[in-house]
Design an enzyme around this catalytic site. Structure first.
Site, PDB file in Angstrom:
ATOM      1  N   ASP A  44      66.667  27.513  39.048  1.00  0.00           N
ATOM      2  CA  ASP A  44      66.852  28.670  39.931  1.00  0.00           C
ATOM      3  C   ASP A  44      68.266  28.720  40.500  1.00  0.00           C
ATOM      4  O   ASP A  44      68.838  29.795  40.691  1.00  0.00           O
ATOM      5  CB  ASP A  44      65.846  28.631  41.093  1.00  0.00           C
ATOM      6  N   GLU A  93      49.473  28.101   7.301  1.00  0.00           N
ATOM      7  CA  GLU A  93      49.768  28.379   8.716  1.00  0.00           C
ATOM      8  C   GLU A  93      48.507  28.889   9.377  1.00  0.00           C
ATOM      9  O   GLU A  93      47.607  29.371   8.701  1.00  0.00           O
ATOM     10  CB  GLU A  93      50.862  29.461   8.816  1.00  0.00           C
ATOM     11  N   LYS A 106      46.480  31.687  11.503  1.00  0.00           N
ATOM     12  CA  LYS A 106      46.598  33.141  11.642  1.00  0.00           C
ATOM     13  C   LYS A 106      46.337  33.485  13.102  1.00  0.00           C
ATOM     14  O   LYS A 106      45.197  33.506  13.563  1.00  0.00           O
ATOM     15  CB  LYS A 106      45.611  33.854  10.730  1.00  0.00           C
ATOM     16  N   ASP A 113      45.904  35.462  16.456  1.00  0.00           N
ATOM     17  CA  ASP A 113      45.259  36.750  16.684  1.00  0.00           C
ATOM     18  C   ASP A 113      45.922  37.458  17.866  1.00  0.00           C
ATOM     19  O   ASP A 113      45.413  37.471  18.973  1.00  0.00           O
ATOM     20  CB  ASP A 113      43.774  36.505  16.958  1.00  0.00           C
ATOM     21  N   ARG A 133      54.464  46.720  15.057  1.00  0.00           N
ATOM     22  CA  ARG A 133      54.206  46.939  13.640  1.00  0.00           C
ATOM     23  C   ARG A 133      53.987  48.420  13.357  1.00  0.00           C
ATOM     24  O   ARG A 133      54.462  48.939  12.357  1.00  0.00           O
ATOM     25  CB  ARG A 133      52.975  46.132  13.237  1.00  0.00           C
ATOM     26  N   TYR A 174      56.703  33.745  12.265  1.00  0.00           N
ATOM     27  CA  TYR A 174      56.116  33.266  11.016  1.00  0.00           C
ATOM     28  C   TYR A 174      56.834  33.738   9.758  1.00  0.00           C
ATOM     29  O   TYR A 174      56.503  33.318   8.669  1.00  0.00           O
ATOM     30  CB  TYR A 174      54.628  33.583  10.924  1.00  0.00           C
ATOM     31  N   LYS A 176      39.940  33.702   6.299  1.00  0.00           N
ATOM     32  CA  LYS A 176      39.388  33.910   7.635  1.00  0.00           C
ATOM     33  C   LYS A 176      38.424  32.798   8.057  1.00  0.00           C
ATOM     34  O   LYS A 176      37.759  32.204   7.213  1.00  0.00           O
ATOM     35  CB  LYS A 176      38.629  35.248   7.674  1.00  0.00           C
ATOM     36  N   CYS A 224      24.179  44.207  48.685  1.00  0.00           N
ATOM     37  CA  CYS A 224      24.724  42.942  48.184  1.00  0.00           C
ATOM     38  C   CYS A 224      23.605  41.917  47.980  1.00  0.00           C
ATOM     39  O   CYS A 224      22.797  41.694  48.881  1.00  0.00           O
ATOM     40  CB  CYS A 224      25.763  42.392  49.162  1.00  0.00           C
ATOM     41  N   CYS A 233      24.208  39.129  50.904  1.00  0.00           N
ATOM     42  CA  CYS A 233      24.120  39.365  52.344  1.00  0.00           C
ATOM     43  C   CYS A 233      23.465  40.697  52.707  1.00  0.00           C
ATOM     44  O   CYS A 233      23.374  41.036  53.885  1.00  0.00           O
ATOM     45  CB  CYS A 233      25.516  39.309  52.965  1.00  0.00           C
ATOM     46  N   CYS A 236      31.164  44.410  47.631  1.00  0.00           N
ATOM     47  CA  CYS A 236      30.381  44.207  48.850  1.00  0.00           C
ATOM     48  C   CYS A 236      31.314  44.540  50.016  1.00  0.00           C
ATOM     49  O   CYS A 236      32.477  44.154  50.022  1.00  0.00           O
ATOM     50  CB  CYS A 236      29.935  42.753  48.922  1.00  0.00           C
ATOM     51  N   CYS A 280      30.554  38.106  54.167  1.00  0.00           N
ATOM     52  CA  CYS A 280      29.495  37.808  53.187  1.00  0.00           C
ATOM     53  C   CYS A 280      29.575  36.326  52.786  1.00  0.00           C
ATOM     54  O   CYS A 280      30.635  35.857  52.367  1.00  0.00           O
ATOM     55  CB  CYS A 280      29.691  38.697  51.963  1.00  0.00           C
TER      56      CYS A 280
END
Ligand code: IVH
Length: 505
Positions: free
Chosen positions: A38, A114, A116, A118, A137, A225, A314, A408, A411, A426, A431
């Site tokens: 910093d 490698e 894949k 997600d 993409r 990749y 997969k 609720c 309570c 609530c 509560c």
């Protein structure tokens, strides 16, 4: 300091900061603490304030703070962003390998394996070592310019290291680390905001923010990749060499890539990762197998939008069917009422699932869930199980719709829906269930870190009336604590020490 001196110091500071940023976010081996980092940043900011014309687009101070955009502009990908063919079984994989060896006239070619990831595919362009443009993409041919959002990702270098090429375009996958996603959701819950369903969609939403300051609040990360474009001959012969080269330029490359000599080794890699997915801090839905030699890749070329030289093997989505027995409610620490599913226990990928989160009533409605329904549950690499859908064809007529109560469950105070928000709240600030969650959070490691006060102890302190508010924690007295069940002298000592320690935080 005169202008020349400032310029020199700015150059030096940027070099230092880029280096420490790389060590922290890419290598994960920081050499200095946050405080020192910093300090370097604030010195640089100070100098740039005094000499604003010395600010450059790739200065580490320019990762955040840009003005919001009105819209994203389109970018056409000179090299298209391709998709991958899929393999779902060992037979599919072997068939793919056989097809290729016929075309290559080599029955023994090696493959890079490698994971894949997600997340979201992005393309990054560098000129003279500087990050100049980043895109989604899109449809593979044209994408959107999300440069400002990508600059907020600390593991994306704004300037390349070492002997960089004049022009370079790389491709990679942006993701929301699972651990960060959980913290992010917990924080939103605490602020009374709606929580998100999964890291992937949240990463996608974060990259599509017109205000990059919002993106900067989401700790996204990336794995690079592939190499899409480079000015000329860098003596690269294989995919794995290419990734090593990109690593030397400062990119974050996944450490789990391997070279497979035959399909048997690919299958072992695939099987091994199915079992170890939970150890990763990111979601993966398979492995990507690539012909390692680049001249072979060239020779094989692409058909349509898919390269012949790569395929995605997969992972089986781990799903199971079970009954939705009931929908119960949790009270969050901000008073949000969170429905969750009680399931007939079922094994999904080696884990017994008894509950699944349902987020809010909108979520239940969107999946059209009824109590008594047969449902499909899934753990797709993610730890938290999800309900994918209900089987409407299996309904007998005895299923019932869930409706949010008006009071609720803890309570009995009135519940309300705030405008434009899916969550129900609530209205009672005292509560007890809210207080339990609040205390639980307050004493947790990421907050005040009071060891020994989580779970049952916290609840018993609330139930016995010793804590009516988190501030009461700091007025707890030894005599009262010793009267509680299962609180011996030693536990009370430890608890009081932990409370005292927490005052330093
Ligand atoms: S290579 C020409 N490698 O999968 C090959 N893709 O279905 C292009 N993906 O859009 C991709 N991990 O976003 C490659 N290790 C990896 C990947 C990967 C995830 C994604 C990528 C692409 C999609 C293709």
């Amino acid at each position: 300091m005169d202008r020349k001196e400032a310029e020199n110091r700015i150059t030096q500071l940027r070099g230092l900061i880029d280096r420490h940023n790389y060590l922290y976010f890419v290598e994960n081996i920081p050499e200095i603490g946050d405080g020192q980092y910093d300090k370097l940043m604030s010195e640089l900011r100070g100098l740039e304030n005094s000499f604003p014309d010395l600010i450059t687009n790739q200065s580490p101070t320019q990762r955040v703070g840009a003005e919001p955009l009105i819209g994203f502009s389109e970018i056409s990908h000179e090299i298209p962003m391709l998709s991958l063919s899929n393999a779902f079984s060992n037979d599919d994989l072997t068939a793919w390998y056989h097809r290729l060896y016929a075309m290559l006239d080599d029955t023994n070619f090696e493959m890079a394996c490698e994971l894949k990831y997600d997340g979201l595919a992005v393309s990054l362009r560098y000129e003279n070592g500087l990050f100049i443009q980043g895109a989604t993409r899109g449809n593979g041919i044209t994408g959107e310019d999300i440069t400002l959002n990508l600059k907020t990702i600390n593991s994306i270098p704004l300037r390349l290291q070492g002997e960089f090429p004049q022009t370079l375009e790389v491709r990679g996958e942006v993701y929301f680390p699972k651990s960060e996603f959980d913290k992010f959701n917990a924080r939103r819950d605490q602020e009374g905001l709606q929580t998100y369903a999964n890291p992937r969609n949240t990463a996608a939403g974060s990259l599509r923010q017109l205000d990059s300051n919002v993106t900067a609040g989401r700790p996204l990360d990336i794995f690079i990749y592939s190499l899409a474009q480079i000015d000329s001959g860098h003596g690269l012969d294989t995919q794995l060499e290419t990734l090593n080269y990109l690593k030397s330029l400062g990119f974050k490359i996944n450490p789990n890539n391997i070279l497979a000599k035959n399909t048997q080794e690919v299958i072992e890699y695939h099987t091994n990762w199915i079992q170890n997915l939970v150890s990763l801090d990111y979601d993966c839905d398979g492995i990507v197998v690539k012909v390692n030699r680049l001249d072979y890749q060239q020779h094989l070329g692409t058909i349509g939008r898919e390269p012949r030289w790569a395929t995605a093997y997969k992972f089986p989505a781990v799903q199971a069917q079970t009954r939705l027995l009931d929908i119960k409610l949790n009270v969050g620490r901000t008073g949000s009422i969170n429905p969750y599913a009680i399931l007939e226990p079922v094994e999904v990928g080696g884990v017994i699932i008894k509950q699944a989160t349902l987020h809010n009533t909108d979520y239940i409605d969107s999946k059209d869930l009824k109590i008594g329904d047969w449902v499909v549950v899934e753990r797709a690499g993610e730890v938290i199980p999800q309900i994918v859908k209900s089987h409407k064809d299996k309904r007998t007529g005895s299923e019932t719709y869930f409706s949010m109560p008006s009071l609720c469950p803890s309570c009995s105070a009135k519940l309300v829906n705030r405008e434009d928000e899916a969550a129900t709240f609530c209205t009672n600030s005292t509560c007890p269930a809210q207080l339990e969650r609040l205390v639980e959070h307050f004493v947790s490691k990421s907050a005040m870190d009071i060891e020994g006060m989580g779970g049952k102890v916290g609840i018993s302190l609330i139930q016995s009336g010793l804590i009516k508010d988190v501030a009461d924690i700091y007025f707890l007295q030894r005599e009262k604590l010793e009267q509680l069940d299962r609180m011996g002298k030693k536990s009370v000592d430890n608890l009081l020490i932990a409370i005292k320690e927490s005052k330093k935080r």
